[in-house]
Design an enzyme around this catalytic site. Structure first.
Site, PDB file in Angstrom:
ATOM      1  CB  THR A   1       0.639  -4.465   6.200  1.00 31.74           C
ATOM      2  OG1 THR A   1      -0.596  -4.280   5.509  1.00 31.74           O
ATOM      3  CG2 THR A   1       1.312  -3.134   6.414  1.00 31.74           C
ATOM      4  CG  ASP A   2      -2.534  -7.658   2.971  1.00 31.08           C
ATOM      5  OD1 ASP A   2      -2.842  -6.945   3.944  1.00 31.08           O
ATOM      6  OD2 ASP A   2      -3.115  -7.581   1.865  1.00 31.08           O
TER       7      ASP A   2
ATOM      8  CB  THR B   1       0.247 -11.933  14.206  1.00 30.48           C
ATOM      9  OG1 THR B   1       0.934 -13.112  14.609  1.00 30.48           O
ATOM     10  CG2 THR B   1      -1.044 -12.324  13.543  1.00 30.48           C
TER      11      THR B   1
ATOM     12  CB  THR C   1      -2.583 -22.640  20.560  1.00 27.82           C
ATOM     13  OG1 THR C   1      -3.868 -22.095  20.895  1.00 27.82           O
ATOM     14  CG2 THR C   1      -1.543 -21.563  20.780  1.00 27.82           C
TER      15      THR C   1
ATOM     16  CB  THR D   1      -0.912   0.006   1.258  1.00 27.44           C
ATOM     17  OG1 THR D   1      -1.771  -1.111   1.168  1.00 27.44           O
ATOM     18  CG2 THR D   1      -1.743   1.262   1.358  1.00 27.44           C
TER      19      THR D   1
HETATM   20  N1  ASP Z   1      -2.591  -5.355   0.211  1.00 29.45           N
HETATM   21  C1  ASP Z   1      -1.477  -4.576   0.716  1.00 29.45           C
HETATM   22  C2  ASP Z   1      -0.239  -5.453   0.696  1.00 29.45           C
HETATM   23  O1  ASP Z   1      -0.047  -6.231   1.574  1.00 29.45           O
HETATM   24  C3  ASP Z   1      -1.763  -4.084   2.093  1.00 29.45           C
HETATM   25  C4  ASP Z   1      -0.691  -3.198   2.692  1.00 29.45           C
HETATM   26  O2  ASP Z   1       0.367  -2.955   2.187  1.00 29.45           O
HETATM   27  O3  ASP Z   1      -0.963  -2.682   3.793  1.00 29.45           O
HETATM   28  O4  ASP Z   1       0.525  -5.358  -0.216  1.00 29.45           O
END
Ligand code: ASP
Length: 344
Positions: free
Chosen positions: A91-92, A167, A278, A15
């Site tokens: 972030t994903d 996570t 878990t 993003t």
């Molecule tokens: N869909 C994006 C990614 O992981 C989300 C992000 O960067 O926050 O590339």
């Protein structure tokens, strides 16, 4: 005169590097040159910053083990020249890539800081600049000539985490990550406060060793009340399967059905590694604490203790890629290799 600090920025996408498509409204990666235009501050840091874009920039849902390998190799090739490394990543799947790198970069003595943003860099309220500028500062932070955080980390919003403990916890908030089973390594406010007793320091004189072999023949078996024998068997019979992460209930518990025990035991006897993780975010697997996990011990299932799914998945891929002997893999699974779990 003190030598100027130097950071290598590796851009993979996410993003942070996206803009809205005017016709569809969907977020998609922009070109790399425009991205740097949004960050004139980079030139004012007094830190020598060189960037390497992975073109085309990609959404992290498309990141896969070859990207992990490329990151590890570029870091190794440029290791002597830079004080630290910052990886811009979506972030994903950031927690997966960062966890994988923590295993691949053995004897790391320099910071490798992953960061990204929840809002694209060009947007008014974007968190991109703060995340990037603070990550650069952390990547160059030193004391007595030694890096303060010589680990693979994720920095997001105001917190620095050990990468293989993180996570993604939130798809909207700026505070997107958490480390449920290990304290933060630093907090950034007016000053950056480092919590040194939680940071891992390598033995001096050890040389970086990069190991990038990955085996992707693994699966996750997530339990739920009512899961059928058919579903369990379908997963355990996947051709070439080498390991399974069994996502269990609570402290590592599973149904006591005979068919379930038999299926697991038959699979471990075929040489498939089954690791108990878990479904809870916080706390550890304790096999044998309840009757419902005693069977798992008897079926030859191992414990992932308090590992995240991201860490145990990437650890298994790394171990199965690097070691041919099942005993070697089992031994390394039962110990913490780079702070990814607490063995109880
Ligand atoms: N869909 C994006 C990614 O992981 C989300 C992000 O960067 O926050 O590339």
């Amino acid at each position: 005169m003190e030598k100027e600090s130097a950071v290598l920025l590796l851009f993979t996408g996410g993003t942070i590097s996206m803009s809205e498509d005017p016709t569809t409204g969907a977020l998609r990666p922009i070109d790399f040159d425009r991205l740097l235009d949004y960050m004139p501050e980079l030139k004012q840091t007094g830190i020598r910053v060189k960037s390497i874009p992975f073109l085309p920039l990609i959404d992290s849902s498309d990141v896969n083990p070859p990207v992990w390998e490329k990151l590890a190799n570029i870091i190794a090739e440029n290791y002597e020249e830079y004080d630290g490394f910052v990886v811009l990543h979506g972030t994903d799947t950031m927690a997966y890539t960062a966890s994988a790198l923590s295993f691949m970069l053995e004897n790391l003595s320099k910071p490798v800081i992953f960061t990204g943003a929840q809002l694209p860099i060009g947007m008014m309220r974007s968190d991109a600049k703060e995340n990037l500028m603070t990550s650069i500062e952390i990547a160059t932070a030193k004391e007595n000539g030694q890096a303060i955080v010589p680990e693979v980390c994720i920095f997001f919003e105001d917190t620095l985490f050990r990468a293989n403990r993180t996570t993604k916890k939130n798809a909207e908030h700026f505070s997107a990550f958490n480390s449920y089973n290990y304290p933060p390594l630093a907090k950034a406010g007016v000053h950056i406060k480092y919590f040194r007793s939680y940071i891992h320091y390598p033995h001096s004189g050890t040389k970086l060793r990069v190991r990038t072999k990955i085996d992707q023949n693994i699966a996750i078996l997530k339990l739920f009340p009512g899961i059928t024998e058919h579903t369990v068997n379908a997963i355990l019979q996947i051709p070439n399967l080498k390991a399974v992460v069994l996502e269990s209930f609570g402290a590592g518990n599973a149904p006591r059905r005979i068919w379930f025990y038999d299926a697991l035991k038959e699979a471990t006897e075929r040489g498939i590694l089954i690791v108990n993780k878990t479904q809870c975010s916080t706390g550890s697997v304790e096999m044998g604490r309840y009757e419902t996990s005693l069977n798992l011990v008897n079926a030859g299932v191992m414990s992932a203790y308090d590992c995240t799914t991201e860490a145990i998945i990437t650890k298994l891929m790394y171990l199965l890629g690097e070691y041919t002997s099942v005993d070697d893999v089992k031994h390394r699974l039962s110990v913490s290799m780079c702070g990814e779990m607490t063995v109880i």
